[in-house]
Write an enzyme that holds these catalytic residues in place. Structure first.
Site, PDB file in Angstrom:
ATOM      1  N   ASP A 127     107.898 -35.071   7.268  1.00  0.00           N
ATOM      2  CA  ASP A 127     108.301 -35.730   6.023  1.00  0.00           C
ATOM      3  C   ASP A 127     107.292 -36.750   5.498  1.00  0.00           C
ATOM      4  O   ASP A 127     107.377 -37.172   4.347  1.00  0.00           O
ATOM      5  CB  ASP A 127     109.654 -36.425   6.207  1.00  0.00           C
ATOM      6  CG  ASP A 127     109.617 -37.520   7.278  1.00  0.00           C
ATOM      7  OD1 ASP A 127     108.573 -37.690   7.924  1.00  0.00           O
ATOM      8  OD2 ASP A 127     110.651 -38.195   7.469  1.00  0.00           O
ATOM      9  N   HIS A 128     106.327 -37.161   6.324  1.00  0.00           N
ATOM     10  CA  HIS A 128     105.424 -38.247   5.933  1.00  0.00           C
ATOM     11  C   HIS A 128     104.130 -37.774   5.278  1.00  0.00           C
ATOM     12  O   HIS A 128     103.491 -38.543   4.566  1.00  0.00           O
ATOM     13  CB  HIS A 128     105.063 -39.094   7.168  1.00  0.00           C
ATOM     14  CG  HIS A 128     106.035 -40.189   7.467  1.00  0.00           C
ATOM     15  ND1 HIS A 128     107.375 -39.964   7.645  1.00  0.00           N
ATOM     16  CD2 HIS A 128     105.859 -41.528   7.625  1.00  0.00           C
ATOM     17  CE1 HIS A 128     107.977 -41.112   7.906  1.00  0.00           C
ATOM     18  NE2 HIS A 128     107.079 -42.078   7.892  1.00  0.00           N
ATOM     19  N   ASP A 166     110.059 -44.174  14.677  1.00  0.00           N
ATOM     20  CA  ASP A 166     110.059 -44.695  13.319  1.00  0.00           C
ATOM     21  C   ASP A 166     111.061 -45.833  13.295  1.00  0.00           C
ATOM     22  O   ASP A 166     112.154 -45.717  13.863  1.00  0.00           O
ATOM     23  CB  ASP A 166     110.464 -43.602  12.319  1.00  0.00           C
ATOM     24  CG  ASP A 166     110.282 -44.047  10.881  1.00  0.00           C
ATOM     25  OD1 ASP A 166     109.284 -43.639  10.259  1.00  0.00           O
ATOM     26  OD2 ASP A 166     111.124 -44.810  10.373  1.00  0.00           O
ATOM     27  N   ARG A 184     111.220 -51.121   1.958  1.00  0.00           N
ATOM     28  CA  ARG A 184     110.119 -52.089   2.078  1.00  0.00           C
ATOM     29  C   ARG A 184     109.363 -52.199   0.768  1.00  0.00           C
ATOM     30  O   ARG A 184     109.253 -51.234   0.014  1.00  0.00           O
ATOM     31  CB  ARG A 184     109.167 -51.672   3.203  1.00  0.00           C
ATOM     32  CG  ARG A 184     109.858 -51.754   4.548  1.00  0.00           C
ATOM     33  CD  ARG A 184     108.908 -51.618   5.714  1.00  0.00           C
ATOM     34  NE  ARG A 184     109.694 -51.803   6.931  1.00  0.00           N
ATOM     35  CZ  ARG A 184     109.643 -51.023   7.983  1.00  0.00           C
ATOM     36  NH1 ARG A 184     108.804 -50.005   8.024  1.00  0.00           N
ATOM     37  NH2 ARG A 184     110.402 -51.259   9.033  1.00  0.00           N
ATOM     38  N   SER A 187     106.995 -51.219  10.123  1.00  0.00           N
ATOM     39  CA  SER A 187     107.035 -49.892  10.728  1.00  0.00           C
ATOM     40  C   SER A 187     106.780 -49.947  12.226  1.00  0.00           C
ATOM     41  O   SER A 187     106.093 -50.830  12.731  1.00  0.00           O
ATOM     42  CB  SER A 187     105.989 -48.996  10.058  1.00  0.00           C
ATOM     43  OG  SER A 187     105.839 -47.790  10.760  1.00  0.00           O
ATOM     44  N   ARG A 191     104.889 -48.026  13.835  1.00  0.00           N
ATOM     45  CA  ARG A 191     103.655 -47.291  14.146  1.00  0.00           C
ATOM     46  C   ARG A 191     102.862 -47.901  15.301  1.00  0.00           C
ATOM     47  O   ARG A 191     102.366 -49.018  15.235  1.00  0.00           O
ATOM     48  CB  ARG A 191     102.793 -47.144  12.891  1.00  0.00           C
ATOM     49  CG  ARG A 191     102.256 -48.424  12.315  1.00  0.00           C
ATOM     50  CD  ARG A 191     101.666 -48.192  10.941  1.00  0.00           C
ATOM     51  NE  ARG A 191     102.708 -47.785  10.007  1.00  0.00           N
ATOM     52  CZ  ARG A 191     102.619 -47.950   8.679  1.00  0.00           C
ATOM     53  NH1 ARG A 191     101.554 -48.472   8.155  1.00  0.00           N
ATOM     54  NH2 ARG A 191     103.596 -47.561   7.891  1.00  0.00           N
TER      55      ARG A 191
END
Length: 760
Positions: free
Chosen positions: A95-96, A160, A448, A643, A645
């Site tokens: 999806d990213h 995520d 965000r 995030s 990440r």
């Protein structure tokens, strides 16, 4: 179809007895959060009461979810773990890596071509290791998880930060880095500091223009971006049970913006309705058998101050819509005050774009309520003054909304229907004109709104609102427009007032979809080959990080002293950099390029102590690495918020940064640093931040006696020959110290796998 029903039945079979045992051990009634935590202990039945905010505890999550950007590094790590198959049900969701530009019909095929190498890698590695794979276009990970995998009382981790969305179906779902996911997929316990508990009592009922989104926008204003750190937020009360399941998901989703470990709601009829509407009758039937265990005890909700560390009460009857922003999701402004606040602060009132979607607000209910506003505009002779974009949350949502006419309504209002993907929410938006860096305003239903987040323009003032409010403001083109009181002029010159939104919790004709986009893994993946080209610029096999050398760290160069907010977006930007998420060396060229240098107020501009010249942060650090010199990064409050990440931890590790010293950490980032064998330290006295000068050389002493609870010592060697030293704190436990010494948690897993293979 209910996925993993046998696993869910097994969880429920043990749930009641474990909760009963925990209640006896703790000696009081339990919150829902405590029930789920105690029911998922790695050692099985509870044997002791844990201290909130203090005790590290090993848990056994039920499943793992990964999105395509973070899954690359998580699975590259898992490939090194020596396991033939994942130990718990796991999924990957593409999806990213899909840029929003022209619309789904053009953007999705382009993404499939542009990122074919990555999608093929993720598909093959999923096929090999028993992982469910959701293809590009299938939808946004958290909406797809809510529709297919989330279940009341379960525990899930995901790579995520918005994994917390599944709290809308009564889970404890927590965002983590890829190394944590790797542990769980490898069959190892997952460690978490036992969370504190924040209770939010909701009374009344949402009405008029107010939506579930406004609950979390108000909570964010109360708690700020770090007020939930180390805590689970548990919602309860009549107001909670009156909300839809997807509305609950919206609230839990944005709990990531207050730093919360996760958020959750007790199982109720809205969750049962959603389970049955999404073809999971068997899950609903099983949940109903133990439903008294799938919510907090009555005594807890009757007297919450005795059971939660903090209690907030919100009356939904009087709650008004909010707009949060710009540049931070906790700057909460009621819509009735926005015009005044915007004029006072110089926020541009003209709105250029209205965007609906993201994992926070892209459900069927969200689209139906926003479409009711769009339909009014069409029927009353209004047009949008701002450009308008829609990202459906999943192919199931898109297909059903299209069948029911909502997408046509948006298109009749000249909206662009983007792919069922994250798109602008994560910076994957090729916005025309953004490169000009002009001052402008957008409104969106995302979570965000950090500077540069959506379009890369530091001068885009982004405001977060509900989908229906975004639709109204996009139609007006005015940030100060209040649909509760203001009118608009239509094509006949008439003054028109928009009616409050209407919509459907669930589609009256049921959900429908032709191809949801799911690919099941091979039953036996032993012969599946995963290819990573050694010349690829998108993918790179991992090399083990070097273990600690066994000495104190001396002669570290100060790479950067970051000023103010430094999120994981600042440390490792998304947007166009997402293409390198599977190639550690290439993506390391974005390391800390968004952080503001305390000494010159510039981004990506630091002093190179070897040359005396100023230049980019990654290039400077590469010079230090080439010279065999370690370095240290210094930061402010809530360093690493945003995030999950893990690249924000792996990039400094890869380029030779040895320690990160800050006033305070966001939870996930601190854990990610530890997992990668980095030192994450905090100032014992936050004022010591001011003592660090640009030309300092730094020593970290006490590592040879590195012990839980024992501070280390930082020595500053100033350029004038003077020295200062002061204590710095850490939160490492014994296991985490072992990660540091081994050069990272993955090195330990790899060594254990090798030892087992040798024994076999």
């Amino acid at each position: 179809m209910a996925f993993d029903i046998d696993m869910i039945k097994k969880v429920y079979a043990n749930f009641g007895t474990r909760v009963d045992a925990a209640r006896k051990i703790v000696g009081r009634p339990l919150t829902l959060s405590e029930k789920i935590l105690y029911a998922h202990l790695w050692d099985g039945d509870p044997k002791k009461a844990f201290s909130r905010g203090t005790d590290y505890v090993d848990f056994a999550p039920d499943r793992v979810a990964m999105q395509d950007a973070t899954a690359q590094m998580a699975l590259l790590q898992f490939m090194q773990a020596g396991r033939p198959k994942v130990a718990v049900p796991s999924t990957v969701h593409c999806d990213h890596l899909i840029t929003a530009k022209e619309g789904a019909a053009i953007d999705l095929p382009h993404a499939r071509t542009e990122s074919a190498e990555v999608f093929d890698f993720l598909s093959s590695v999923s096929n090999k290791y028993g992982i469910g794979f959701w293809k590009p276009g299938a939808g946004i990970i958290h909406q797809v998880v809510l529709e297919n995998y989330a279940f009341p009382g379960g525990m899930m981790i995901g790579t995520d930060s918005h994994t917390v969305n599944a709290g809308g179906l009564g889970m404890v779902a927590i965002g983590v880095g890829g190394a944590d996911a790797c542990d769980v997929m490898a069959g190892l316990p997952w460690e978490l500091k036992f969370p504190k508990l924040i209770g939010v009592k909701l009374t009344g009922k949402l009405n008029g223009w107010t939506a579930a989104k406004d609950v979390i926008l108000k909570v964010a204003g109360i708690l700020t971006v770090k007020g939930g750190t180390g805590a689970i937020v548990e919602y309860f009360g009549d107001g909670a049970t009156s909300m839809s399941c997807t509305g609950k998901g919206t609230i839990c989703n944005m709990g990531a913006e207050i730093g919360a470990t996760t958020s959750t709601f007790g199982y109720d009829e809205s969750m049962e309705r959603y389970l049955r509407a999404t073809d999971r009758n068997e899950v609903a039937d099983e949940a109903n058998k133990i439903k008294q265990y799938l919510t907090g005890d009555d005594e807890v909700y009757a007297d919450p101050e005795n059971y939660f560390d903090q209690v907030i009460e919100i009356d939904l009857d009087t709650l008004e819509p909010y707009l949060n922003g710009p540049f931070t999701p906790d700057l909460a402004t009621p819509v009735s005050q926005m015009k005044t606040e915007a004029e006072k602060n110089g926020w541009p009132l003209k709105v250029e774009w209205g965007l609906i979607g993201s994992c926070t607000n892209s459900s069927y209910e969200d689209l139906s309520r926003a479409a009711s506003i769009a339909n009014q505009a069409i029927s009353k002779g209004l047009t949008t003054k701002a450009e308008f974009g829609i990202n459906p949350g999943s192919e199931q949502v898109r297909y059903t909304a299209d069948r029911d006419g909502y997408l046509k309504t948006f298109e009749d209002l000249n909206a662009t229907i983007f792919t069922n993907a994250c798109g602008p929410c994560i910076g994957m938006w090729d916005r025309t004109g953004a490169e000009k860096a002009e001052k402008n305003t957008i409104v969106h239903s995302f979570n965000r709104n950090f500077a540069k987040r959506a379009d890369g323009n530091p001068n885009t003032f982004a405001f977060v609102a509900s989908p229906e409010m975004v639709a109204a403001i996009a139609i007006s083109g005015n940030l100060g427009f209040n649909p509760l009181t203001d009118t608009l002029t239509n094509d006949k010159g008439e003054e028109i007032k928009l009616d409050p939104p209407t919509g459907y919790e669930l589609p009256t004709k049921g959900f429908a979809v032709e191809d949801a986009g799911f690919q099941a893994p091979a039953a036996d993946g032993s012969n599946v080959e995963v290819l990573v080209s050694p010349t690829s610029h998108r993918l790179q096999l991992l090399e083990p990080f070097t273990p600690w050398e066994g000495t104190d760290l001396k002669g570290l160069k100060l790479l950067i002293k970051a000023k103010g907010k430094c999120t994981t977006d600042h440390i490792s930007m998304a947007g166009p950099w997402l293409k390198f998420r599977g190639h550690l060396d290439n993506i390391s060229n974005n390391m800390l390029i968004g952080a503001v240098n305390y000494f010159n107020d510039k981004t990506d501009n630091v002093k190179n102590e070897l040359t005396g010249e100023y230049g980019p942060v990654p290039a400077t650090q590469r010079d230090y690495k080439a010279a065999g010199l370690g370095s240290i990064v210094v930061g402010d409050e809530n360093y690493g918020e945003g995030s999950s990440r893990e690249h924000a931890a792996m990039e400094p590790r890869h380029l030779g940064v040895r320690a990160v010293l800050v006033k305070s950490f966001a939870r996930i980032h601190e854990t990610n640093l530890k997992k990668q064998g980095m030192l994450g330290l905090t100032f014992a006295d936050k004022d010591d931040y001011d003592k660090i000068l640009e030309d300092d050389t730094v020593d970290i002493l006490g590592l040879t006696e590195f012990t839980p609870g024992q501070p280390l010592t930082l020595v500053l060697h100033h350029s004038d020959g003077t020295e200062e030293q002061f204590p710095v704190n850490h939160s490492y436990n014994a296991q985490q110290i072992d990660w540091f010494k081994a050069g990272g948690a993955l090195n330990i897993i790899r060594a254990e796998a090798a030892a087992k293979a040798e024994q076999a």
